[in-house]
Design a protein around this motif. Structure first.
Motif, PDB file in Angstrom:
ATOM      1  N   ASP A  62      31.095  18.047  66.382  1.00 23.86           N
ATOM      2  CA  ASP A  62      30.753  19.762  66.869  1.00 23.86           C
ATOM      3  C   ASP A  62      31.917  19.230  68.514  1.00 23.86           C
ATOM      4  N   TYR A  63      32.076  18.568  68.828  1.00 22.01           N
ATOM      5  CA  TYR A  63      33.143  18.213  70.094  1.00 22.01           C
ATOM      6  C   TYR A  63      34.489  18.272  70.228  1.00 22.01           C
ATOM      7  N   LEU A  64      34.699  19.363  69.281  1.00 24.60           N
ATOM      8  CA  LEU A  64      35.891  20.310  69.290  1.00 24.60           C
ATOM      9  C   LEU A  64      35.664  21.974  69.115  1.00 24.60           C
ATOM     10  N   PHE A  65      34.328  21.699  69.332  1.00 25.92           N
ATOM     11  CA  PHE A  65      34.344  23.376  69.254  1.00 25.92           C
ATOM     12  C   PHE A  65      33.813  23.860  71.165  1.00 25.92           C
ATOM     13  N   ALA A  66      33.627  25.026  72.132  1.00 25.20           N
ATOM     14  CA  ALA A  66      33.572  24.421  73.370  1.00 25.20           C
ATOM     15  C   ALA A  66      32.115  25.331  72.756  1.00 25.20           C
ATOM     16  N   GLY A  67      31.469  25.836  74.286  1.00 29.95           N
ATOM     17  CA  GLY A  67      29.957  25.842  73.950  1.00 29.95           C
ATOM     18  C   GLY A  67      28.925  25.296  73.325  1.00 29.95           C
TER      19      GLY A  67
END
Length: 194
Positions: A144-149
């Motif tokens: 999930d760290y690869l995605f913003a938000g």
């Protein structure tokens, strides 16, 4: 952008509608890139075929040799067409995947793309990519760290390099806090001593 996002930026509802209508008239950059690349490829193919025709005109003396040349050129042209179609399909697939990753909030498209299984992705006739949403959801869960938000983990207590508001012994310097900051601190740290 959605109408709600435009309204949140300070536009009226009527202005937001006009902006969205105007945006529909523009071609997305990825689609423009596809068309430009296809155009350039077709120009190169036409130039090559013109050269082939000139060669045929020069060697029109021997009928059997001419028939063989024509058959060879037809076969080569068919192979070129298939390679061109495969190239355009791959380009459309790449652009659709990139657009979906950007929509999903990927911070680094190349990094997320490296985690995907390209063999399971297939470009459908309507331009959608089958198997893409499942892979994006899987990667969002595992990395999930690869995605913003996504919310970053908030640490409590003393942090090296942080401001001097929180002292190492756990006591807080209330003289530098506003009332609302003090209330927020007490809610976050119910057993804190002031």
């Amino acid at each position: 952008m959605t109408k709600e996002e435009l309204i949140a930026l300070g536009l009226t509802e009527e202005q937001a509608k006009k902006v969205l209508e105007a945006v529909k008239e523009y071609v997305p950059k990825t689609q423009l890139g596809e068309v430009e690349q296809e155009r350039d490829s077709l120009k190169a193919t036409i130039a090559e075929r013109d050269t082939q025709l000139e060669t045929l005109k020069k060697s029109s003396g021997d009928n059997a040799a001419l028939q063989q040349q024509i058959a060879d050129l037809q076969k080569a042209n068919e192979e070129q067409r298939k390679a061109h179609d495969a190239e355009i399909t791959q380009l459309r697939l790449d652009n659709a995947v990139e657009a979906a990753l950007l929509t999903a909030g990927a911070k680094n498209v190349k990094a997320v793309r490296a985690l995907m299984d390209a063999d399971k992705l297939k470009l459908e006739k309507d331009g959608t990519v089958s198997g893409l949403s499942e892979q994006i959801k899987t990667i969002q869960k595992s990395d999930d760290y690869l995605f913003a938000g996504k919310q970053q983990q908030q640490f409590r207590g003393f942090q090296p390099g942080a401001s001097g508001d929180v002292k190492p012994d756990g006591n807080v310097d209330v003289s530098k806090m506003t009332y609302s900051e003090m209330v927020a601190y007490l809610e976050a740290n119910p057993g804190a001593k002031i």
